[in-house]
Motif scaffolding. Structure first.
Motif, PDB file in Angstrom:
ATOM      1  N   ILE A  74       0.797  -1.207   0.246  1.00  0.00           N
ATOM      2  CA  ILE A  74      -0.126  -0.159  -0.075  1.00  0.00           C
ATOM      3  C   ILE A  74       0.986   1.315  -0.224  1.00  0.00           C
ATOM      4  N   LYS A  75       0.952   2.046  -1.242  1.00  0.00           N
ATOM      5  CA  LYS A  75       1.628   3.062  -1.217  1.00  0.00           C
ATOM      6  C   LYS A  75       0.995   4.307  -1.079  1.00  0.00           C
ATOM      7  N   ARG A  76      -0.300   4.292  -1.543  1.00  0.00           N
ATOM      8  CA  ARG A  76      -1.134   5.543  -1.760  1.00  0.00           C
ATOM      9  C   ARG A  76      -2.619   4.978  -1.600  1.00  0.00           C
ATOM     10  N   VAL A  77      -3.472   5.993  -0.920  1.00  0.00           N
ATOM     11  CA  VAL A  77      -4.996   5.421  -0.472  1.00  0.00           C
ATOM     12  C   VAL A  77      -5.759   6.449  -0.940  1.00  0.00           C
ATOM     13  N   GLY A  78      -7.019   6.165  -1.227  1.00  0.00           N
ATOM     14  CA  GLY A  78      -8.104   7.241  -1.406  1.00  0.00           C
ATOM     15  C   GLY A  78      -9.116   7.326  -0.448  1.00  0.00           C
ATOM     16  N   VAL A  79      -9.703   8.468  -0.102  1.00  0.00           N
ATOM     17  CA  VAL A  79     -10.802   8.661   0.785  1.00  0.00           C
ATOM     18  C   VAL A  79     -11.899   9.223   0.224  1.00  0.00           C
ATOM     19  N   VAL A  80     -13.226   8.932   0.193  1.00  0.00           N
ATOM     20  CA  VAL A  80     -14.410   9.519   0.184  1.00  0.00           C
ATOM     21  C   VAL A  80     -14.666  10.133   1.558  1.00  0.00           C
ATOM     22  N   VAL A  81     -14.831  11.576   1.400  1.00  0.00           N
ATOM     23  CA  VAL A  81     -15.151  12.176   2.651  1.00  0.00           C
ATOM     24  C   VAL A  81     -16.527  12.702   2.363  1.00  0.00           C
ATOM     25  N   VAL A  82     -17.607  12.367   3.196  1.00  0.00           N
ATOM     26  CA  VAL A  82     -19.098  12.747   2.912  1.00  0.00           C
ATOM     27  C   VAL A  82     -19.389  13.806   4.146  1.00  0.00           C
ATOM     28  N   THR A  83     -19.474  15.051   3.860  1.00  0.00           N
ATOM     29  CA  THR A  83     -19.960  15.889   4.882  1.00  0.00           C
ATOM     30  C   THR A  83     -21.241  16.736   4.113  1.00  0.00           C
ATOM     31  N   THR A  84     -21.596  17.751   4.764  1.00  0.00           N
ATOM     32  CA  THR A  84     -22.892  18.479   4.476  1.00  0.00           C
ATOM     33  C   THR A  84     -22.466  19.762   3.860  1.00  0.00           C
ATOM     34  N   ASP A  85     -23.415  20.342   2.913  1.00  0.00           N
ATOM     35  CA  ASP A  85     -23.321  21.723   2.465  1.00  0.00           C
ATOM     36  C   ASP A  85     -23.411  22.902   3.439  1.00  0.00           C
ATOM     37  N   LYS A  86     -24.211  22.522   4.519  1.00  0.00           N
ATOM     38  CA  LYS A  86     -24.747  23.769   5.214  1.00  0.00           C
ATOM     39  C   LYS A  86     -24.240  23.380   6.817  1.00  0.00           C
ATOM     40  N   GLY A  87     -24.228  24.473   7.674  1.00  0.00           N
ATOM     41  CA  GLY A  87     -23.806  24.063   8.769  1.00  0.00           C
ATOM     42  C   GLY A  87     -25.163  23.977   9.880  1.00  0.00           C
ATOM     43  N   LEU A  88     -24.696  24.536  11.129  1.00  0.00           N
ATOM     44  CA  LEU A  88     -25.947  24.658  12.157  1.00  0.00           C
ATOM     45  C   LEU A  88     -26.592  23.070  12.187  1.00  0.00           C
ATOM     46  N   CYS A  89     -25.480  22.271  12.452  1.00  0.00           N
ATOM     47  CA  CYS A  89     -25.990  20.789  12.481  1.00  0.00           C
ATOM     48  C   CYS A  89     -24.970  20.104  13.764  1.00  0.00           C
ATOM     49  N   GLY A  90     -24.801  20.954  14.694  1.00  0.00           N
ATOM     50  CA  GLY A  90     -23.892  20.173  15.707  1.00  0.00           C
ATOM     51  C   GLY A  90     -22.372  20.068  15.389  1.00  0.00           C
ATOM     52  N   GLY A  91     -22.118  18.960  16.130  1.00  0.00           N
ATOM     53  CA  GLY A  91     -20.511  18.738  15.754  1.00  0.00           C
ATOM     54  C   GLY A  91     -20.631  17.597  14.914  1.00  0.00           C
ATOM     55  N   MET A  92     -21.359  17.480  13.919  1.00  0.00           N
ATOM     56  CA  MET A  92     -21.252  16.349  13.055  1.00  0.00           C
ATOM     57  C   MET A  92     -20.239  16.333  11.883  1.00  0.00           C
ATOM     58  N   ASN A  93     -20.204  17.360  11.237  1.00  0.00           N
ATOM     59  CA  ASN A  93     -19.188  17.690  10.359  1.00  0.00           C
ATOM     60  C   ASN A  93     -17.710  17.640  10.898  1.00  0.00           C
ATOM     61  N   THR A  94     -17.617  18.076  12.386  1.00  0.00           N
ATOM     62  CA  THR A  94     -16.366  18.051  12.990  1.00  0.00           C
ATOM     63  C   THR A  94     -16.068  16.691  13.286  1.00  0.00           C
ATOM     64  N   ASN A  95     -16.813  15.712  13.764  1.00  0.00           N
ATOM     65  CA  ASN A  95     -16.536  14.578  14.028  1.00  0.00           C
ATOM     66  C   ASN A  95     -16.179  13.689  12.846  1.00  0.00           C
ATOM     67  N   VAL A  96     -16.564  13.938  11.778  1.00  0.00           N
ATOM     68  CA  VAL A  96     -16.271  13.154  10.566  1.00  0.00           C
ATOM     69  C   VAL A  96     -14.949  13.628  10.093  1.00  0.00           C
TER      70      VAL A  96
END
Length: 288
Positions: A74-96
């Motif tokens: 394993i020399k390189r990996v890819g990550v699909v990061v799924v977050t929201t477009d808007k805020g005001l949803c607590g610490g959800m995006n921060t945790n991800v």
């Protein structure tokens, strides 16, 4: 101490804020039910396509798709990061994002490079600010995700895997547990883990392929990975609406507490002003 006029202005401002948070809470509650229905409706499709892929992979012994082969190094990996477009949803995006950054640091310490596919404005902006290697992205998906908008960014990562530019592909999203609980998870997409490719039945199936067995399994596994990404986005949207509803309810409750405290301060200030005026009147009468 602030004057009565200033306190009344603060009370009015907090009351207006509470109206907004209450409205957002009700809107999120309405969208949450639809998002949960959409999420649950997508699950049977992903499970069925997984079973078909597992049966075909077992039946087709003379061809092994690259998605099923583990790379020796394993020399390189890819990550699909799924977050929201808007805020005001607590610490959800921060945790991800915290989960993603923690794993990326572990990979980088091991000498493994990381490429990112960002789904959602919050994750895309964070990766740009932090200097991450963003190969593809998609934002402004709205409340109803459409697979045709996800296919392009996901295909970039699949092509990179087939070309050998990345050796593993992972997805990070917020899994919906219930209305009050959502948790960030990281799952491996490629190579497909062996436990996912175990068929439900051990019965040997004979298939008729059109145009060929290789073409069918190639397309089917691509559809399977796209279904997993779509399921992750659906779970993330359901989690977003639930987290926003809870966050807005907490904001409304806190605004009510602040209003009560400000009213108490206002009453004390008003009583002190009345007492002062009475004292001045009495002192003036006594002087006369």
């Amino acid at each position: 101490m602030a004057s009565g006029k200033e306190i009344r202005s603060k009370i009015k401002s907090v009351q207006n804020t509470r109206k907004i948070t209450r409205a957002m809470e009700m809107v999120a509650a309405s969208k949450m039910r639809k998002a949960q229905e959409r999420m649950r409706a997508a699950r049977p499709y992903g499970e069925k396509i997984r079973n078909v892929s597992a049966h075909l992979a077992q039946a087709l012994q003379d061809y092994v798709h690259p998605f099923l082969v583990k790379r020796p190094q394993i020399k390189r990996v890819g990550v699909v990061v799924v977050t929201t477009d808007k805020g005001l949803c607590g610490g959800m995006n921060t945790n991800v994002l915290r989960t993603t950054v923690s794993q990326m640091k572990a990979w980088q310490q091991a000498g493994i490079g990381v490429d990112v596919c960002a789904i959602g404005n919050k994750g895309f902006g964070f990766m740009q600010r932090s200097g991450g290697s963003v190969l593809s992205h998609v934002i402004q998906l709205g409340d109803t995700p459409h697979l045709d908008r996800l296919i392009g960014p996901v295909k970039v990562m699949l092509d990179a895997y087939i070309a050998g530019q990345i050796d593993e592909l992972h997805i990070v999203y917020t899994r919906f547990i219930n209305t009050m609980r959502q948790e960030p998870v990281m799952e491996q997409l490629l190579p497909v883990p062996p436990d996912r490719m175990k068929p439900v039945s051990t019965h040997a199936f004979e298939y008729i392929y059109e145009p060929s067995a290789q073409a069918v399994i190639d397309d089917l596994l691509i559809r399977y990975i796209e279904a997993l990404v779509y399921q992750g986005v659906s779970e993330n949207i359901a989690s977003e609406q639930s987290a926003r509803m809870v966050a807005m309810k907490a904001a409304s409750d806190n605004a009510g507490t602040v209003i009560d405290d400000l009213k108490l301060v206002y009453n004390k200030t008003r009583q002190a002003a009345i007492t002062k005026e009475l004292s001045e009147i009495v002192a003036g009468a006594a002087a006369v």
